[in-house]
Design a protein around this motif. Structure first.
Motif, PDB file in Angstrom:
ATOM      1  N   UNK A  20     -10.146  21.197  16.876  1.00  0.00           N
ATOM      2  CA  UNK A  20      -9.369  22.330  16.365  1.00  0.00           C
ATOM      3  C   UNK A  20      -8.032  21.870  15.804  1.00  0.00           C
ATOM      4  N   UNK A  21      -7.396  20.933  16.495  1.00  0.00           N
ATOM      5  CA  UNK A  21      -6.119  20.406  16.021  1.00  0.00           C
ATOM      6  C   UNK A  21      -6.286  19.675  14.689  1.00  0.00           C
ATOM      7  N   UNK A  26      -5.808  19.475   8.689  1.00  0.00           N
ATOM      8  CA  UNK A  26      -6.465  19.358   7.384  1.00  0.00           C
ATOM      9  C   UNK A  26      -6.242  20.601   6.535  1.00  0.00           C
ATOM     10  N   UNK A  27      -6.349  21.765   7.143  1.00  0.00           N
ATOM     11  CA  UNK A  27      -6.156  22.993   6.374  1.00  0.00           C
ATOM     12  C   UNK A  27      -4.716  23.120   5.903  1.00  0.00           C
ATOM     13  N   UNK A  28      -3.768  22.621   6.697  1.00  0.00           N
ATOM     14  CA  UNK A  28      -2.369  22.648   6.276  1.00  0.00           C
ATOM     15  C   UNK A  28      -2.134  21.703   5.105  1.00  0.00           C
ATOM     16  N   UNK A  34       0.703  24.542  -0.342  1.00  0.00           N
ATOM     17  CA  UNK A  34       1.321  23.264   0.026  1.00  0.00           C
ATOM     18  C   UNK A  34       1.153  22.237  -1.098  1.00  0.00           C
ATOM     19  N   UNK A  35      -0.044  22.179  -1.681  1.00  0.00           N
ATOM     20  CA  UNK A  35      -0.286  21.236  -2.777  1.00  0.00           C
ATOM     21  C   UNK A  35       0.601  21.557  -3.977  1.00  0.00           C
TER      22      UNK A  35
END
Length: 73
Positions: A20-21, A26-28, A34-35
């Motif tokens: 989960x971490x 990865x999603x962040x 963000x990109x």
């Protein structure tokens, strides 16, 4: 040798928490917002470099001069 079910359950929960971490990280990192922000920051840093900034100003002035000259001919 058989393992204790409580130990197996604890290891499964630890693996699930680690996964989960990792997925959150990865999603962040890959979020479009963000990109886009990273790209904007990178472009701004490049444009603030005098080796890039002043030649771009010169090219812009040249293009503006050529456009004005073409309009008034």
């Amino acid at each position: 040798m058989a393992r204790d079910p409580d130990t197996i359950q604890r290891e499964i929960e630890q693996a699930r928490d680690a996964l989960a971490s990792t997925l959150d990280q990865l999603s962040d990192k890959t979020s479009p917002k963000r990109l886009a922000e990273d790209a904007k920051t990178s472009a701004q840093a490049k444009l603030d470099d005098p080796k890039v900034k002043y030649p771009l100003i010169g090219v812009g002035a040249l293009v503006l001069f050529l456009l004005i000259r073409k309009l008034f001919r």
